[in-house]
Design a protein around this motif. Structure first.
Motif, short mmCIF file in Angstrom:
data_model
loop_
_atom_site.label_atom_id
_atom_site.label_comp_id
_atom_site.label_asym_id
_atom_site.label_seq_id
_atom_site.Cartn_x
_atom_site.Cartn_y
_atom_site.Cartn_z
N PRO A 47 6.45 -2.14 0.63
CA PRO A 47 5.99 -2.41 -0.56
C PRO A 47 4.45 -3.00 -0.40
O PRO A 47 3.65 -2.74 -1.19
N GLU A 48 4.23 -3.73 0.72
CA GLU A 48 3.00 -4.03 0.84
C GLU A 48 1.95 -3.13 1.17
O GLU A 48 0.94 -2.92 0.74
N SER A 49 2.58 -2.26 1.85
CA SER A 49 1.83 -1.00 2.25
C SER A 49 1.36 -0.18 0.98
O SER A 49 0.37 0.16 0.81
N VAL A 50 2.35 0.25 0.03
CA VAL A 50 2.11 0.60 -1.18
C VAL A 50 1.11 0.01 -2.00
O VAL A 50 0.16 0.41 -2.56
N ILE A 51 1.11 -1.48 -2.08
CA ILE A 51 0.05 -2.11 -2.84
C ILE A 51 -1.18 -2.05 -2.31
O ILE A 51 -2.36 -1.88 -2.95
N TYR A 52 -1.30 -2.10 -1.03
CA TYR A 52 -2.56 -2.06 -0.31
C TYR A 52 -3.41 -0.51 -0.46
O TYR A 52 -4.54 -0.40 -0.66
N GLN A 53 -2.41 0.30 -0.34
CA GLN A 53 -2.88 1.77 -0.68
C GLN A 53 -3.36 1.99 -1.81
O GLN A 53 -4.26 2.58 -2.18
N ARG A 54 -2.79 1.19 -2.92
CA ARG A 54 -3.14 1.39 -4.41
C ARG A 54 -4.42 0.62 -4.65
O ARG A 54 -5.39 1.08 -5.48
N ILE A 55 -4.51 -0.56 -3.95
CA ILE A 55 -5.80 -0.89 -3.88
C ILE A 55 -7.06 -0.17 -3.41
O ILE A 55 -8.06 -0.14 -4.02
N LYS A 56 -6.63 0.34 -2.35
CA LYS A 56 -7.81 1.20 -1.81
C LYS A 56 -8.29 2.42 -2.62
O LYS A 56 -9.41 2.82 -3.15
#
Lengths: 97, 236
Positions: free
Chosen positions: A50-59
């Protein structure tokens, strides 16, 4: 050693190690080995994925919405706003939504 | 001025653009409404447009979305208490975007009965008089990005917006690659923390804001989640 190295398993990264390189991984700045290790961890970890998903979405959000705004677009929207507010553009009563 | 096809259908342009506010009645019938609307909306146009752009497939679609949002906002201006105009406008924008997506893809949900029920539910919760203020992922991110100190935002801009490598970013800024990585990490962490502060940690919330969303994580926008709303008001 050469023979056994074929069967040597790749290092399993723990969560802290993954989070340390997550940004570089998302930016495509890690080498293939690390990328594979991170990817493998993310596919199994309910905390890091989930952290990866959030950071990817931020990008993605910054990539799409973070650029400077064309001033001519803003000017058009300002004119539109003033025309709505002064009644030059009439809001239909049956406007949906 | 460019107007969308939708706008051409639903908006009647009045003549005499040289009229002043003083002699042109608003729909609400008062110059107070005109002044209030302008004071609420004009400062928020950049945020509205940037959010719309992150929700749309093209800049033209984003501009259309903002225009539709403004029409709906003006219709609801008399019911707006004047607090948190940004959150008010962004909520209208999001509802408008969901409604547009639903109209564009009416058959996306294959079960006609379920589609009908959801559309009824949607309609009940999206009237301007029933707007519930909730944070929008994209807006939280872009707001947090805007608030970053220049030394952080410049790194994020080069990597995420311009697609530069760490090495190229370091060269462009005259700093070591390690500093690029450190600033990037700290900048994104600040944005990430703001997402947490706004209660947008769930995967559903993160994924709900994309341009393809039909019914997002906020289907239950009428539930009045006080914590999220308070967070939103504080942050927006």
């Amino acid at each position: 050693m050469g023979l056994f190295s074929i069967f040597k398993r790749e290092k399993n990264l723990n969560c802290n190690e993954v989070l340390e390189v997550l940004q570089s991984y998302l930016d495509g700045e890690t080498d293939e080995t690390v990328a594979r290790q991170v990817s493998g961890h993310l596919s199994l970890c309910v905390n890091c994925e989930p952290e990866s998903v959030i950071y990817q979405r931020i990008k993605t959000t910054i990539a799409v919405g973070g650029s400077d705004i064309d001033e001519t677009v803003l000017s058009r929207l300002e004119v539109f706003t003033q025309r709505v507010s002064t009644g030059q553009i009439v809001v239909p009563t049956d406007l949906e939504g | 001025m460019r107007t969308s096809p939708v706008m051409n259908c639903v908006v009647a342009l009045m003549e005499s653009p040289r009229k002043t506010e003083a002699d042109t009645p608003t729909e609400a019938g008062s110059n107070a409404s005109t002044d209030a609307f302008n004071s609420y909306v004009l400062p928020e146009l950049p945020v509205l447009y940037r959010t719309a752009r992150s929700l749309s497939r093209s800049d033209a679609d984003a501009e259309d979305l903002v225009q539709d949002t403004l029409l709906r906002a003006f219709r609801a201006i008399d019911r707006f208490d004047g607090r948190y105009p940004r959150a008010w406008l962004l909520t209208i924008l999001r509802n408008t975007n969901i409604n547009r997506a639903r109209k564009k893809k009416p058959d996306l949900l294959n079960d006609p009965e379920a589609t009908f029920e959801r559309s009824q539910d949607f309609a009940e919760h999206t009237g301007p008089e029933e707007i519930v203020l909730e944070p929008i992922f994209e807006t939280v991110v872009l707001d947090a990005f805007d608030q970053l100190p220049e030394k952080f935002s410049s790194v994020v801009r080069m990597v995420d917006l311009e697609g530069k490598s760490y090495g190229d970013t370091a060269a462009a800024l005259g700093i070591p690659v390690g500093t690029v990585m450190s600033r990037l990490h700290r900048a994104r962490k600040r944005i990430r923390d703001e997402i947490s502060a706004q209660g947008l940690d769930s995967t559903e919330a993160v994924l709900a804001g994309g341009g393809d969303v039909l019914f997002g994580a906020n289907d239950d926008s009428g539930d009045g989640d006080a914590n999220r709303n308070n967070n939103n008001r504080g942050g927006l």
